[in-house]
Design a protein around this motif. Sequence first.
Motif, PDB file in Angstrom:
ATOM      1  N   PHE A 236       0.809  -1.215   0.000  1.00 39.58           N
ATOM      2  CA  PHE A 236       0.000   0.000   0.000  1.00 39.58           C
ATOM      3  C   PHE A 236       0.846   1.271   0.000  1.00 39.58           C
ATOM      4  N   SER A 237       1.994   1.235   0.665  1.00 38.73           N
ATOM      5  CA  SER A 237       2.855   2.420   0.660  1.00 38.73           C
ATOM      6  C   SER A 237       3.357   2.710  -0.756  1.00 38.73           C
ATOM      7  N   ASP A 238       3.681   1.646  -1.521  1.00 42.56           N
ATOM      8  CA  ASP A 238       4.135   1.828  -2.903  1.00 42.56           C
ATOM      9  C   ASP A 238       2.990   2.322  -3.790  1.00 42.56           C
ATOM     10  N   LEU A 239       1.794   1.766  -3.567  1.00 45.08           N
ATOM     11  CA  LEU A 239       0.633   2.187  -4.350  1.00 45.08           C
ATOM     12  C   LEU A 239       0.315   3.652  -4.071  1.00 45.08           C
ATOM     13  N   ALA A 240       0.360   4.043  -2.799  1.00 44.43           N
ATOM     14  CA  ALA A 240       0.103   5.439  -2.430  1.00 44.43           C
ATOM     15  C   ALA A 240       1.109   6.369  -3.101  1.00 44.43           C
ATOM     16  N   TYR A 241       2.377   5.981  -3.066  1.00 41.67           N
ATOM     17  CA  TYR A 241       3.426   6.802  -3.688  1.00 41.67           C
ATOM     18  C   TYR A 241       3.230   6.884  -5.191  1.00 41.67           C
ATOM     19  N   GLY A 242       2.945   5.739  -5.821  1.00 39.56           N
ATOM     20  CA  GLY A 242       2.788   5.704  -7.268  1.00 39.56           C
ATOM     21  C   GLY A 242       1.622   6.531  -7.770  1.00 39.56           C
ATOM     22  N   LEU A 243       0.605   6.694  -6.923  1.00 39.35           N
ATOM     23  CA  LEU A 243      -0.570   7.478  -7.322  1.00 39.35           C
ATOM     24  C   LEU A 243      -0.505   8.920  -6.830  1.00 39.35           C
ATOM     25  N   GLY A 244       0.642   9.291  -6.237  1.00 44.55           N
ATOM     26  CA  GLY A 244       0.876  10.697  -5.912  1.00 44.55           C
ATOM     27  C   GLY A 244       0.313  11.189  -4.604  1.00 44.55           C
ATOM     28  N   PHE A 245      -0.039  10.287  -3.696  1.00 42.68           N
ATOM     29  CA  PHE A 245      -0.514  10.720  -2.379  1.00 42.68           C
ATOM     30  C   PHE A 245       0.669  11.186  -1.535  1.00 42.68           C
ATOM     31  N   SER A 246       0.409  12.156  -0.676  1.00 42.44           N
ATOM     32  CA  SER A 246       1.490  12.732   0.120  1.00 42.44           C
ATOM     33  C   SER A 246       2.094  11.712   1.073  1.00 42.44           C
ATOM     34  N   SER A 249      -1.139   7.675   4.983  1.00 48.57           N
ATOM     35  CA  SER A 249      -2.323   8.108   5.738  1.00 48.57           C
ATOM     36  C   SER A 249      -3.277   8.881   4.843  1.00 48.57           C
ATOM     37  N   HIS A 250      -2.721   9.733   3.987  1.00 48.29           N
ATOM     38  CA  HIS A 250      -3.538  10.490   3.033  1.00 48.29           C
ATOM     39  C   HIS A 250      -4.273   9.534   2.100  1.00 48.29           C
ATOM     40  N   PHE A 251      -3.561   8.523   1.600  1.00 48.12           N
ATOM     41  CA  PHE A 251      -4.157   7.510   0.732  1.00 48.12           C
ATOM     42  C   PHE A 251      -5.281   6.774   1.452  1.00 48.12           C
ATOM     43  N   LEU A 252      -5.038   6.384   2.699  1.00 48.75           N
ATOM     44  CA  LEU A 252      -6.043   5.647   3.478  1.00 48.75           C
ATOM     45  C   LEU A 252      -7.316   6.473   3.646  1.00 48.75           C
ATOM     46  N   ARG A 253      -7.168   7.747   4.010  1.00 43.15           N
ATOM     47  CA  ARG A 253      -8.346   8.607   4.227  1.00 43.15           C
ATOM     48  C   ARG A 253      -9.141   8.787   2.936  1.00 43.15           C
ATOM     49  N   GLU A 254      -8.438   9.036   1.846  1.00 47.03           N
ATOM     50  CA  GLU A 254      -9.109   9.266   0.565  1.00 47.03           C
ATOM     51  C   GLU A 254      -9.812   8.003   0.076  1.00 47.03           C
ATOM     52  N   PHE A 255      -9.133   6.874   0.179  1.00 47.05           N
ATOM     53  CA  PHE A 255      -9.718   5.608  -0.264  1.00 47.05           C
ATOM     54  C   PHE A 255     -10.964   5.280   0.549  1.00 47.05           C
ATOM     55  N   ALA A 261     -14.193   1.808   2.686  1.00 49.20           N
ATOM     56  CA  ALA A 261     -13.406   0.771   3.359  1.00 49.20           C
ATOM     57  C   ALA A 261     -11.955   1.198   3.286  1.00 49.20           C
ATOM     58  N   THR A 262     -11.156   0.765   4.242  1.00 50.68           N
ATOM     59  CA  THR A 262      -9.724   1.018   4.124  1.00 50.68           C
ATOM     60  C   THR A 262      -9.175   0.124   3.014  1.00 50.68           C
ATOM     61  N   PRO A 263      -8.027   0.472   2.453  1.00 50.29           N
ATOM     62  CA  PRO A 263      -7.449  -0.394   1.412  1.00 50.29           C
ATOM     63  C   PRO A 263      -7.263  -1.837   1.880  1.00 50.29           C
ATOM     64  N   LEU A 264      -6.828  -2.025   3.130  1.00 48.95           N
ATOM     65  CA  LEU A 264      -6.613  -3.378   3.634  1.00 48.95           C
ATOM     66  C   LEU A 264      -7.926  -4.129   3.788  1.00 48.95           C
ATOM     67  N   ASP A 265      -8.937  -3.477   4.371  1.00 50.03           N
ATOM     68  CA  ASP A 265     -10.245  -4.125   4.525  1.00 50.03           C
ATOM     69  C   ASP A 265     -10.854  -4.454   3.169  1.00 50.03           C
ATOM     70  N   TYR A 266     -10.695  -3.530   2.225  1.00 47.36           N
ATOM     71  CA  TYR A 266     -11.219  -3.768   0.882  1.00 47.36           C
ATOM     72  C   TYR A 266     -10.513  -4.966   0.235  1.00 47.36           C
ATOM     73  N   GLN A 267      -9.198  -5.010   0.375  1.00 49.81           N
ATOM     74  CA  GLN A 267      -8.444  -6.130  -0.186  1.00 49.81           C
ATOM     75  C   GLN A 267      -8.906  -7.468   0.400  1.00 49.81           C
ATOM     76  N   LYS A 268      -9.143  -7.493   1.699  1.00 48.63           N
ATOM     77  CA  LYS A 268      -9.611  -8.721   2.349  1.00 48.63           C
ATOM     78  C   LYS A 268     -10.968  -9.142   1.798  1.00 48.63           C
ATOM     79  N   ARG A 269     -11.872  -8.171   1.594  1.00 51.37           N
ATOM     80  CA  ARG A 269     -13.195  -8.502   1.052  1.00 51.37           C
ATOM     81  C   ARG A 269     -13.081  -9.066  -0.356  1.00 51.37           C
ATOM     82  N   VAL A 270     -12.258  -8.441  -1.175  1.00 54.08           N
ATOM     83  CA  VAL A 270     -12.110  -8.866  -2.564  1.00 54.08           C
ATOM     84  C   VAL A 270     -11.541 -10.276  -2.637  1.00 54.08           C
ATOM     85  N   LYS A 271     -10.533 -10.562  -1.822  1.00 49.98           N
ATOM     86  CA  LYS A 271      -9.902 -11.878  -1.868  1.00 49.98           C
ATOM     87  C   LYS A 271     -10.775 -12.940  -1.206  1.00 49.98           C
TER      88      LYS A 271
END
Length: 282
Positions: A236-246, A249-255, A261-271
């Motif tokens: 998630f840290s790499d994904l946040a950086y690659g998409l230009g989030f500061s 934490s910024h990525f988590l709030r926006e997502f 859902a948080t990125p982690l919770d969303y990932q768990k649901r999808v899988k």
Amino acid sequence: MSKASIVKRVAGIHAKQPWFVLSAAQDFSLCSSDIPEVSHFYGFEADSSASLTLAIPDGCIDILFDCDATSPTAYVCGTTLEATNANFVQQHRYFGVRFVPGVIPDFLNASASEMVNHLLHLHDVVPTCNALFEQVVSAPTFIQQVTLTQQFLKDKSLCSQRKRRFSSLTSQAIEHIFHHKGNIQIKQLEALTGYTSRTLQRQFLSDLGLSPKAFSRIIRCQSAVYHINHQQQVIFSDLAYGLGFSDQSHFLREFKRLVSATPLDYQKRVKHETYLNRIRYN
């Protein structure tokens, strides 16, 4: 078509509504189109145990049919700006056509701004849709619904006088936003297009009903969802950086605001709920 080929075709569709897929009672049917403005067609029955299905921002216009035998309805759905209740009725059968992000069909009798964050009755914005409506809600199979709707859209395209034309500026800016996966600033758009931010804002609002910033935010959200859906390992840290989030934490709030859902919770649901295995590509 092999499983790998199906997964590849599904992955190629970037206008995602993952909560629709996860709230399907059984299979979520999906079909692409040879009409360039159409992203895909989809169909499913709402699960009787699904208490809430969310629509997330995708920058798309959908035409959605509720094919209930006793009270069928149809809506034109504009993009949401954050996660929003889709108001699906349990055990109702739904069929939809989703247009490519940023496309607003000529034949819709409504302004761009009227469709953002709104549901409009199909008959109010497409007065000539009676025959299509009756045929789609009574068609027994998904493929028949696709065939009927695709023919209607092709007929509309042939008859269209192209009343709704995007400016070349908006079209150019949209291409840049897609290319950068939504990770682009207004100053970059100024440099790439040669127009001021004021002109970009005015033209975007006129053409899309959205600001360049809002549209970029939506595409960046969809890019994050796409990566989580289709990558085995997501840092998630790499994904946040690659998409230009500061920062992460910024990525988590926006997502969380846009997907509910948080990125982690969303990932768990999808899988856990085997998102890709639910989809039946036709």
